[in-house]
Design a protein around this motif. Structure first.
Motif, short mmCIF file in Angstrom:
data_model
loop_
_atom_site.label_atom_id
_atom_site.label_comp_id
_atom_site.label_asym_id
_atom_site.label_seq_id
_atom_site.Cartn_x
_atom_site.Cartn_y
_atom_site.Cartn_z
N GLN A 171 6.28 5.52 -7.95
CA GLN A 171 5.46 4.64 -8.53
C GLN A 171 4.06 5.59 -8.44
O GLN A 171 3.19 5.21 -9.45
CB GLN A 171 5.29 3.67 -7.59
CG GLN A 171 6.31 2.33 -7.63
CD GLN A 171 6.30 1.71 -6.31
OE1 GLN A 171 5.85 1.77 -5.08
NE2 GLN A 171 6.64 0.19 -6.66
N ASP A 172 3.83 6.28 -7.60
CA ASP A 172 2.55 6.93 -7.38
C ASP A 172 2.59 8.08 -8.92
O ASP A 172 1.48 8.15 -9.40
CB ASP A 172 2.57 8.05 -6.18
CG ASP A 172 1.44 8.48 -5.91
OD1 ASP A 172 0.29 7.94 -6.20
OD2 ASP A 172 1.31 9.68 -5.47
N LEU B 57 4.04 7.49 -11.64
CA LEU B 57 3.62 6.68 -12.85
C LEU B 57 2.23 6.19 -12.83
O LEU B 57 1.58 6.32 -14.02
CB LEU B 57 4.49 5.50 -12.73
CG LEU B 57 5.88 5.46 -13.04
CD1 LEU B 57 6.88 4.30 -12.86
CD2 LEU B 57 6.34 6.01 -14.51
N LEU B 58 1.50 5.84 -11.62
CA LEU B 58 0.25 5.45 -11.79
C LEU B 58 -1.07 6.64 -12.29
O LEU B 58 -1.71 6.46 -12.71
CB LEU B 58 -0.18 4.96 -10.47
CG LEU B 58 0.38 3.29 -10.19
CD1 LEU B 58 0.07 3.18 -8.82
CD2 LEU B 58 0.07 2.45 -11.08
N LYS B 59 -0.40 8.00 -11.71
CA LYS B 59 -1.29 9.02 -12.13
C LYS B 59 -0.86 9.66 -13.66
O LYS B 59 -1.60 10.58 -13.88
CB LYS B 59 -1.12 10.09 -10.85
CG LYS B 59 -1.54 9.55 -9.61
CD LYS B 59 -1.54 10.78 -8.64
CE LYS B 59 -2.18 10.22 -7.52
NZ LYS B 59 -1.94 11.18 -6.37
N ALA B 60 0.24 9.05 -14.29
CA ALA B 60 0.63 9.81 -15.39
C ALA B 60 -0.39 9.54 -16.44
O ALA B 60 -1.26 8.56 -16.45
CB ALA B 60 1.89 9.23 -15.93
N PRO B 61 -0.58 10.49 -17.60
CA PRO B 61 -1.63 10.18 -18.54
C PRO B 61 -1.16 9.04 -19.39
O PRO B 61 -0.04 8.69 -19.49
CB PRO B 61 -1.80 11.59 -19.49
CG PRO B 61 -0.30 12.05 -18.91
CD PRO B 61 0.20 11.64 -17.50
N SER B 62 -2.21 8.32 -20.03
CA SER B 62 -1.77 7.21 -20.96
C SER B 62 -2.42 7.62 -22.53
O SER B 62 -3.46 8.38 -22.47
CB SER B 62 -2.34 5.85 -20.39
OG SER B 62 -3.74 5.96 -20.37
N MET B 63 -1.95 6.97 -23.27
CA MET B 63 -2.56 7.01 -24.65
C MET B 63 -3.87 6.18 -24.70
O MET B 63 -3.78 5.26 -24.55
CB MET B 63 -1.32 6.76 -25.72
CG MET B 63 -0.28 7.46 -26.01
SD MET B 63 0.70 7.02 -27.44
CE MET B 63 2.26 7.29 -26.82
N SER B 64 -4.64 6.77 -25.77
CA SER B 64 -5.84 5.87 -26.22
C SER B 64 -5.28 5.13 -27.33
O SER B 64 -4.24 5.26 -27.85
CB SER B 64 -6.66 6.80 -26.55
OG SER B 64 -6.57 7.35 -27.92
N LYS C 271 0.85 -1.23 0.09
CA LYS C 271 -0.19 -0.12 0.00
C LYS C 271 1.07 1.21 -0.20
O LYS C 271 0.31 2.12 -0.57
CB LYS C 271 -0.77 0.14 1.29
CG LYS C 271 -2.22 -1.01 1.20
CD LYS C 271 -3.03 -0.97 2.46
CE LYS C 271 -4.01 -2.03 2.36
NZ LYS C 271 -4.88 -2.13 3.39
N ASP C 272 2.10 1.20 0.32
CA ASP C 272 3.05 2.42 0.60
C ASP C 272 3.86 2.32 -0.87
O ASP C 272 4.69 1.96 -0.90
CB ASP C 272 3.90 2.24 1.65
CG ASP C 272 3.20 2.15 3.02
OD1 ASP C 272 1.91 2.75 3.17
OD2 ASP C 272 3.72 1.66 4.22
N LEU C 273 3.21 3.22 -1.54
CA LEU C 273 3.81 3.02 -2.91
C LEU C 273 4.96 4.39 -2.95
O LEU C 273 4.91 5.24 -2.22
CB LEU C 273 2.91 3.67 -3.90
CG LEU C 273 1.53 2.91 -4.14
CD1 LEU C 273 0.80 3.64 -5.26
CD2 LEU C 273 2.38 1.38 -4.85
N SER C 274 6.19 4.21 -3.60
CA SER C 274 6.93 5.24 -3.32
C SER C 274 6.36 6.37 -4.33
O SER C 274 5.38 6.31 -5.12
CB SER C 274 8.14 4.64 -4.23
OG SER C 274 7.91 4.58 -5.50
#
Length: 78
Positions: free
Chosen positions: A48-49, A51-58, A42-45
């Protein structure tokens, strides 16, 4: 009701060492490997946080990106 106490690791360790053996055993059973792994996952670096919130391509944007790369590569070869 919630109480937050800010103590250092050494102080916490000293307090645990002062507990009776039965309480230390009880604490050890509560803090088993499964609990620790759950807590660690649960403790993300920060990275990592990020990267998880970064926009992604359709899918459409990805296809356009591939086409652009192909065009640029052919242009560079000429």
């Amino acid at each position: 009701m919630e109480i937050t106490i800010d103590i250092g690791y050494e102080q916490l360790l000293a307090a645990i060492k002062k507990l009776p053996a039965a309480k230390i055993k009880q604490l050890k059973s509560v803090l088993n490997e499964e609990f620790i792994e759950q807590k660690a996952s649960k403790d993300l670096s920060d990275f990592q946080d990020f990267l998880l919130k970064a926009p992604s391509m359709s899918e459409e944007q990805y296809k356009q990106h591939q086409q652009n790369r192909k065009n640029f590569n052919s242009w560079r070869m000429k």
